[in-house]
Design a protein around this motif. Structure first.
Motif, short mmCIF file in Angstrom:
data_model
loop_
_atom_site.label_atom_id
_atom_site.label_comp_id
_atom_site.label_asym_id
_atom_site.label_seq_id
_atom_site.Cartn_x
_atom_site.Cartn_y
_atom_site.Cartn_z
N CYS A 246 40.73 36.33 44.64
CA CYS A 246 39.32 36.90 43.76
C CYS A 246 40.23 36.29 42.51
O CYS A 246 40.79 36.65 42.20
CB CYS A 246 39.79 38.87 43.66
N SER A 247 38.91 35.59 42.53
CA SER A 247 38.91 34.73 41.41
C SER A 247 39.01 34.66 39.78
O SER A 247 40.28 35.11 39.00
CB SER A 247 38.40 33.50 41.68
N PRO A 248 38.39 35.97 40.15
CA PRO A 248 37.98 37.49 38.11
C PRO A 248 39.27 37.74 37.94
O PRO A 248 39.22 37.99 37.03
CB PRO A 248 36.53 38.15 38.87
N THR A 249 39.57 38.22 39.48
CA THR A 249 40.97 39.09 39.85
C THR A 249 42.24 38.65 38.92
O THR A 249 43.96 39.33 38.90
CB THR A 249 41.55 40.02 39.50
N VAL A 250 42.13 37.45 38.92
CA VAL A 250 43.59 36.03 39.57
C VAL A 250 44.69 36.39 40.24
O VAL A 250 45.12 36.78 40.18
CB VAL A 250 44.47 36.11 38.38
N LYS B 50 37.81 42.23 41.49
CA LYS B 50 36.54 42.84 40.85
C LYS B 50 35.69 41.93 41.86
O LYS B 50 36.21 40.80 41.31
CB LYS B 50 36.56 42.82 39.31
#
Lengths: 302, 265
Positions: A71-75, A97
């Motif tokens: 999940c790149s948006p939440t690292v 997220k």
């Protein structure tokens, strides 16, 4: 992580047939997506592998299979061991997220020499390959899903529209921002809107002037995307998250789900008006009422 | 220590600030200590209270006699990390949360940490103007939080040993955070450990120490090339499963090779 069209210097087994270097072998993973109060759950996660040589590598401890959740948006990026036996993988909701990519890889746990398969495509047939430790042997690029938080749990219910004062424009513009449709309004015009937005008599007027054209424009964009990319409403909801609210509103009004074929055939200008309480035509009545009232008051003053 | 509720800047407020960059930049330049000017740009509700609570904390500030030095930045980064580390990731990566930290809760310190020096400072560093992922690693205090979160070693007696190392030269972590594999904390921490191992080795030999310094300079320096090398190394490998030991060995060897190349240049 998704491999996409990336080429490998040795044959790999790919779930996507035209990217696979094997003739008939298969590799893919399956799960049922569920969730409970605390976790996003990949229920019954397991892989299916149909290739004797690769199965031997796993059986001999030379290879294993991992599920990668990113999940790149939440690292967030974690890997989980899976087998052919279904098992549950739980990920705390707080870690995720927006876009979540779930993919599956078989990799070499040690250096493997002289690997070959009787099911290699003709180009590789009869060749043997030395595979380095950690190298990928089979891939399923998997799925993209989306996790949304309901801000209404501790926040007021918000509209799918964001109306913004923009100093860089002298015309009204619309754009998709994932969860919202943003309507950029020139600064001066915004001042007028901001002053009057809570007035009950201007509600339909603002919906007719701003929200309906914005929704129409965005729905048209979704329709085009679906036709060009052969996607479904579910696919589009990943990028146009507000579509979920549109679908709920449609169901409330029509007592039917908004399915792909209904949406593709729909006149978006009509759909936008129906979804937003036919505010454009009501706005005309309201404008007429306001002006008539003003004229009456002027006559009385005289 | 008392607890406070965290807040989010409202969607409307944040979008309005972004779309009025010129005005916002002028106000920020003119108001170093107080962010009450925001209501001149957006007159609606600025913040909404959320259910999560954190320890009330304050950051060190520069004074007339002390500048906002790297040391102050390091101390503040640790303070931020310790205060916020228990919040869920979806909050810690939310632009609206950091907008509250930057524009309200820690405005004065944020102005000192990231003064408005160009037209793009506000959009790139004060909000996530360059996108969600970049925003996290560009933001005034979000990047400080993640620099600590990715370098803290909870297994070590001095858990901030590697954090201090990256704060001595932020290039040591900056290049690692641009790439998608930086979501893998194990990978980033392994890379930093390898960097420190190479640094310590070179520091013990005067000739190598000079070469190390040389390798740190320039557009294509040790750190930019290292980030590329890790991507290359992971191109056919499942980099997520590489053991810490193997990763450190791989990166350390590559660093020494790159540093030795400087002998010839």
């Amino acid at each position: 992580m998704q491999i996409g069209n990336k080429l490998f210097p040795y044959p790999i087994l790919n779930r996507t047939k035209n990217l696979s270097a094997y003739k008939t072998s298969n590799f893919y993973f399956e799960y049922d997506e569920t969730d409970d109060e605390a976790d996003f759950v990949l229920h019954n996660a397991h892989y299916v592998l149909q290739n004797d040589e690769l199965r031997d590598l796993v059986a001999n401890g030379k290879a294993e299979v991992k599920l990668l959740v990113e999940c790149s948006p939440t690292v967030f990026r974690e890997n989980y061991a899976i087998t052919e036996e279904p098992s549950d993988i739980r990920i705390p909701f707080g870690s995720l997220k927006d876009r979540v990519v779930i993919s599956c890889f078989m990799y070499a746990k040690e250096n493997i020499t002289c690997f070959s398969s009787s099911d290699f495509l003709e180009d590789y047939s009869g060749y043997q390959f030395d595979i380095d430790k950690y190298s990928i042997l089979a891939v399923d690029d998997g799925y993209t899903t989306r996790i949304e938080y309901d801000d209404t749990i501790d926040d007021k219910v918000s509209s799918i529209f964001l109306i913004i004062s923009n100093e860089d424009t002298d015309v009204i513009k619309y754009r998709n921002q994932g969860t919202k449709i943003v309507i950029d309004v020139p600064s001066d015009a915004f001042t007028a809107y901001d002053t009057l937005k809570t007035n009950e008599y201007t509600r339909n007027i603002f919906f007719g002037l701003l929200a309906i054209p914005a929704l129409q424009f965005m729905l048209q964009q979704v329709q085009v995307d679906m036709k060009v990319n052969d996607t479904t409403l579910d696919d589009e909801t990943v990028d146009f998250v507000w579509l979920e609210s549109v679908r709920n509103a449609y169901k409330r009004i029509n007592d039917n789900d908004l399915d792909d074929s209904t949406f593709l055939k729909a006149d978006v200008e009509v759909l936008a008006q129906e979804l937003l309480n036919k505010s454009s035509s009501k706005a005309l009545d309201d404008v007429f009422g306001i002006i008539t009232q003003q004229q009456m008051e002027a006559l009385i003053d005289e | 220590m008392s607890k406070i509720h965290i807040h989010y800047m409202t969607d409307e407020a944040i979008e309005t600030l972004k779309k009025n960059q010129k005005k916002v930049t002028e106000y920020m330049k003119a108001n170093q200590n107080n962010s009450s000017w925001i209501s001149n740009v957006y007159s609606g509700d600025l913040y909404t209270e959320k259910k999560f609570m954190i320890d009330d904390f304050s950051l060190r500030l520069a004074s007339s006699s002390n500048k906002y030095t790297e040391e102050v930045g390091y101390e503040n980064a640790i303070t931020i990390y310790e205060a916020l580390k228990d919040l869920p990731a979806y909050v810690l990566t939310d632009e609206r949360f950091w907008a509250w930290i930057n524009f309200d809760y820690c405005y004065k310190a944020a102005m000192q940490a990231m003064p408005i020096t160009s037209k793009s400072t506000f959009i790139n560093h004060w909000v996530f103007g360059a996108g969600q992922r970049r925003g996290v690693f560009f933001g005034v205090f979000s990047r400080e939080f993640y620099r600590v979160a990715l370098s803290v070693d909870n297994q070590s007696p001095d858990k901030y040993e590697y954090t201090k190392f990256v704060y001595d030269n932020p290039e040591r972590i900056r290049n690692l955070t641009w790439r998608a594999n930086s979501s893998n904390r194990k990978l980033v921490l392994s890379a930093i450990k390898a960097e420190k191992k190479a640094f310590d080795y070179c520091d013990s030999i005067p000739e190598m120490s000079e070469l190390y310094k040389k390798a740190e300079r320039g557009q294509y320096n040790l750190y930019t090339e290292l980030a590329k090398y890790i991507s290359l190394y992971g191109s056919v490998r499942l980099i997520d499963v590489v053991s810490e030991e193997d990763m450190i060995d791989e990166i350390y060897s590559e660093m020494i090779r790159f540093i030795n190349e400087k002998r010839e240049n």
